[in-house]
Design an enzyme around this catalytic site. Structure first.
Site, short mmCIF file in Angstrom:
data_model
loop_
_atom_site.label_atom_id
_atom_site.label_comp_id
_atom_site.label_asym_id
_atom_site.label_seq_id
_atom_site.Cartn_x
_atom_site.Cartn_y
_atom_site.Cartn_z
CE1 TYR A 1 -13.41 14.99 -78.22
CE2 TYR A 1 -13.71 17.03 -79.44
CZ TYR A 1 -13.36 15.70 -79.41
OH TYR A 1 -12.94 15.08 -80.56
CD GLU B 1 -1.80 28.33 -99.35
OE1 GLU B 1 -1.96 27.09 -99.40
OE2 GLU B 1 -1.27 28.99 -100.29
#
Length: 394
Positions: A300, A374
């Site tokens: 990358y 969450e």
């Protein structure tokens, strides 16, 4: 224009996105094997009447929300793959059902957030000036999917003008975000080092060439490259993570193989590091009578954010969560992220979405106990939707 927050809240998009994340968490798939994930997302895009193209770069998906009026196009990316980790330390009703595979880096949350963005913006496409590209990317954790998706045209037809991405971050509490101007993540090069010596009895080392000794000298010498050949205001890391050699305890090893990485932030330093490490390996082996072969596989590129894009995301976050909940990162990470290819192709901002759980020990990425608060999911949807609207109206 319809209020994004109200759409997310009153149409239960945030709640549905959390449920989607839990389903994905229970059914994780490794890189380049995201077949069921791909089919599920395609089904959900079809339900939203969003046209899409699947099997991009293998298991990737590109969806398109077409606004009613002409304008720019904003791309948003989410990665979908899980990790080969056994989820053994989480007492959750939605733990992974797949042995040895786990969403231990939050890509389930990223996918759910991007679906939530799609569900939200599709409600207001009748007033959008421009388009939104939804890029569900495979294989971030291994061979990379971004570069291949770009090669297969995901940033064209229509041409994408800006790119957005995020990553959940457990060291930031939920409700906060982290921003980094400029260089955010490093580039990576993968190393395979083969060392050839000559075998002899361990009691007569003078008759052989010790490949294990050569390996030890190379490991030591490579560290001096970082401390003495790289500027203190720059950054580089060379780490060997595996070493295998020798057959029996009383024999001088004639072959050793090591694997490792080079991580750098500056493109010139990257090229220099490759050449310098190669020279150290070869010359050290020659000096001790052996031979070294270094194989370098470029991986990358560095993630470099566009400062104007970061300013825009910061402005959005100030409006939604307040300036006190924005963390400005001063130092880049020597981790890697293949969003780099999107950031190199278009003006982009990649940021951290806090997911740390209050009152709990940090659940670090790539660990068997990784988990998120969450509440970050509906916040991520809201932030990215507002970012898209800001860019389309700019």
């Amino acid at each position: 224009m319809d209020n994004i927050h109200d759409i997310i809240k009153f149409q239960n998009i945030g709640t549905d996105a959390i449920l989607l994340r839990r389903y994905l968490h229970q059914n994780p798939e490794l890189s380049e094997m995201e077949f069921e994930t791909m089919e599920l997302i395609c089904k959900k895009l079809h339900e939203l009447n969003i046209p899409f193209r699947k099997n991009v770069a293998g298991t990737g998906i590109v969806g398109l929300i077409e606004g009613a009026y002409p304008g720019k196009t904003v791309g948003i990316r989410a990665d979908m793959d899980a990790l080969p980790i056994e989820e053994v330390n989480n007492d959750l009703p939605y733990c992974s059902r797949v042995k040895g595979v786990m969403h231990a880096c939050g890509h389930d949350a990223h996918t759910a957030i991007l679906w939530g963005i799609a569900a939200t913006l599709s409600k207001i496409r009748h007033v959008l000036h421009g388009n939104v590209k939804l890029i569900f990317q495979p294989a971030e954790e291994t061979v990379g999917g971004a570069e291949r998706m770009i090669a297969e045209g995901c940033l064209e037809n229509p041409h994408v003008d800006y790119m957005l991405g995020l990553h959940v971050e457990p060291d930031i509490p939920a409700g906060k975000i982290g921003l980094k101007y400029g260089k955010m993540y490093a580039s990576s090069d993968m190393l395979t080092l083969k060392i050839y010596g000559r075998s002899s009895h361990g009691a007569r080392p003078d008759e052989g060439v010790d490949a294990i000794l050569i390996a030890a000298e190379i490991i030591s010498n490579v560290q001096s490259f970082v401390s003495r050949n790289v500027s203190p205001v720059d950054s580089a890391v060379c780490s060997f993570g595996t070493i295998h050699g020798g057959n029996v305890r009383n024999q001088i090893a004639d072959y050793v193989e090591l694997t490792g990485i080079i991580r750098t932030l500056d493109p010139k330093t990257r090229l220099f590091a490759r050449e310098r490490v190669k020279n150290i390996c070869e010359q050290t082996a020659n000096m001790l009578g052996g031979k070294a072969e270094l194989i370098i596989e470029p991986s990358y590129s560095p993630v470099i954010n566009n400062d104007s894009m970061v300013d825009m995301v910061r402005e959005t976050a100030e409006f939604i969560i307040g300036n006190e909940n924005i963390i400005i990162r001063k130092e880049p990470s020597l981790g890697v992220e293949d969003f780099a290819y999107f950031a190199a192709a278009r003006p982009a901002c990649f940021f951290h979405l806090g997911c740390g759980i209050a009152g709990e020990e940090q659940r670090v990425c790539h660990s068997s106990c990784f988990n998120i608060d969450e509440t970050c999911i509906p916040l991520g949807i809201e932030l990215q939707c507002e970012n898209v609207l800001k860019l389309l109206n700019s």
